[in-house]
Design a protein around this motif. Sequence first.
Motif, short mmCIF file in Angstrom:
data_model
loop_
_atom_site.label_atom_id
_atom_site.label_comp_id
_atom_site.label_asym_id
_atom_site.label_seq_id
_atom_site.Cartn_x
_atom_site.Cartn_y
_atom_site.Cartn_z
N VAL A 173 28.78 16.16 28.61
CA VAL A 173 27.35 16.15 28.33
C VAL A 173 27.09 15.32 27.08
N LYS A 174 26.19 14.38 27.20
CA LYS A 174 25.77 13.54 26.07
C LYS A 174 24.44 14.09 25.55
N ILE A 175 24.45 14.59 24.34
CA ILE A 175 23.26 15.17 23.73
C ILE A 175 22.61 14.10 22.85
N THR A 176 21.34 13.84 23.10
CA THR A 176 20.60 12.82 22.35
C THR A 176 19.42 13.46 21.64
N ILE A 177 19.37 13.31 20.32
CA ILE A 177 18.23 13.76 19.54
C ILE A 177 17.33 12.55 19.29
N MET A 178 16.08 12.62 19.73
CA MET A 178 15.16 11.49 19.60
C MET A 178 14.23 11.71 18.40
N PHE A 179 14.25 10.76 17.49
CA PHE A 179 13.41 10.82 16.29
C PHE A 179 12.19 9.92 16.50
N ARG A 186 14.37 12.26 8.26
CA ARG A 186 15.00 13.58 8.16
C ARG A 186 16.12 13.70 9.19
N PRO A 187 17.19 12.90 9.11
CA PRO A 187 18.27 12.98 10.11
C PRO A 187 19.02 14.31 10.05
N GLU A 188 18.93 15.03 8.92
CA GLU A 188 19.64 16.29 8.82
C GLU A 188 19.09 17.33 9.81
N LEU A 189 17.83 17.19 10.22
CA LEU A 189 17.27 18.10 11.21
C LEU A 189 17.99 17.97 12.55
N GLY A 190 18.21 16.73 12.95
CA GLY A 190 18.94 16.51 14.19
C GLY A 190 20.38 16.95 14.10
N TYR A 191 21.01 16.70 12.94
CA TYR A 191 22.41 17.09 12.77
C TYR A 191 22.56 18.61 12.87
N ARG A 192 21.66 19.35 12.24
CA ARG A 192 21.74 20.82 12.30
C ARG A 192 21.50 21.33 13.72
N LEU A 193 20.60 20.68 14.44
CA LEU A 193 20.34 21.09 15.82
C LEU A 193 21.55 20.86 16.71
N LEU A 194 22.22 19.74 16.52
CA LEU A 194 23.43 19.47 17.30
C LEU A 194 24.54 20.45 16.96
N GLN A 195 24.70 20.78 15.68
CA GLN A 195 25.71 21.74 15.29
C GLN A 195 25.41 23.12 15.88
N ARG A 196 24.15 23.49 15.91
CA ARG A 196 23.76 24.78 16.49
C ARG A 196 24.09 24.82 17.98
N LEU A 197 23.79 23.74 18.70
CA LEU A 197 24.07 23.69 20.13
C LEU A 197 25.57 23.73 20.41
N ALA A 198 26.36 23.02 19.59
CA ALA A 198 27.81 23.04 19.77
C ALA A 198 28.37 24.44 19.55
N GLU A 199 27.85 25.18 18.60
CA GLU A 199 28.32 26.54 18.36
C GLU A 199 27.91 27.48 19.50
N ASP A 200 26.73 27.26 20.08
CA ASP A 200 26.27 28.13 21.16
C ASP A 200 27.08 27.97 22.44
N GLU A 208 33.48 16.42 21.61
CA GLU A 208 34.38 15.29 21.87
C GLU A 208 34.04 14.10 20.98
N SER A 209 32.76 13.91 20.71
CA SER A 209 32.33 12.82 19.83
C SER A 209 31.34 13.40 18.82
N ASN A 210 31.68 13.34 17.55
CA ASN A 210 30.84 13.91 16.51
C ASN A 210 29.47 13.22 16.45
N PRO A 211 28.45 13.92 15.92
CA PRO A 211 27.12 13.32 15.84
C PRO A 211 27.11 12.03 15.03
N LYS A 212 26.44 11.04 15.55
CA LYS A 212 26.31 9.76 14.83
C LYS A 212 24.95 9.16 15.12
#
Length: 260
Positions: A173-179, A186-200, A208-212
């Motif tokens: 699954v490729k997760i894309t945060i659209m700004f 505020r890229p930290e908002l997207g980073y925190r959202l991705l970390q939350r989803l990975a933990e869930d 497999e590929s860290n947020p970038k």
Amino acid sequence: MRPAAHRGGAPVVWSPACVPSGAFFMRCMKNTPARLVFTKRYAAARQAAVWCYRGGSISAEPRINDRIRVPEVRLVGPSGEQVGIVPLAKALELAQEYDLDLVEVAANARPPVCKLMDYGKFKYESAMKAREARKNQAHTVIKEMKLRPKIDPHDYDTKKGHVVRFLKQGDKVKITIMFRGREQSRPELGYRLLQRLAEDVQDLGFVESNPKQDGRNMIMVLGPHKKKTEAMAEAREAQAARKAERQGTSGADAEEPAEA
């Protein structure tokens, strides 16, 4: 229909590259009365050459029985035993005696290797094996899920449900945060959202590929813990169990005696 080169002659086996172009003969025969007759014969010959060059009569099937044209063969018996080098007539005689087919399994060997077998049964089993292999073949698929940094909690649960379903199926699954607009600062908002989803979904997949950051988007790839083949096997088992349960329920309903 296979075109004939000319009446009563042998079939043409030229390559189209070896046949001169029509323009060349037209220049040579510009003022010749026989120009029309020659043009028709030339067109037929060229069509036959093209047909032969394309390999219209070439088949991928192995040669069997009377189609084998060699003086002797290395014969393999019905059970895989080595009979040895025998004349073709003797091999055909053994095939008729066993009520089997003589199949050429190694045409490039010297002499060619032939085996006694039931060719119809062999083709059927080969087709079934190929069908089963295609059925069990797993293709790696990358699904994509798009989110916004300020996503609503209900929408987040819905998107997470899709990600869970994809991971259970063995897909990446490729997760894309659209700004958009000021969200890009505020890229930290997207980073925190991705970390939350990975933990869930950590029980079903891993990062497999860290947020970038990729332009206006931030991307992360999740990989499943289960392989695609394992997920497909479990899905087939679950489907078979549900089918058996439905059949058992319908059978029990049919056996109930009717009320008086």
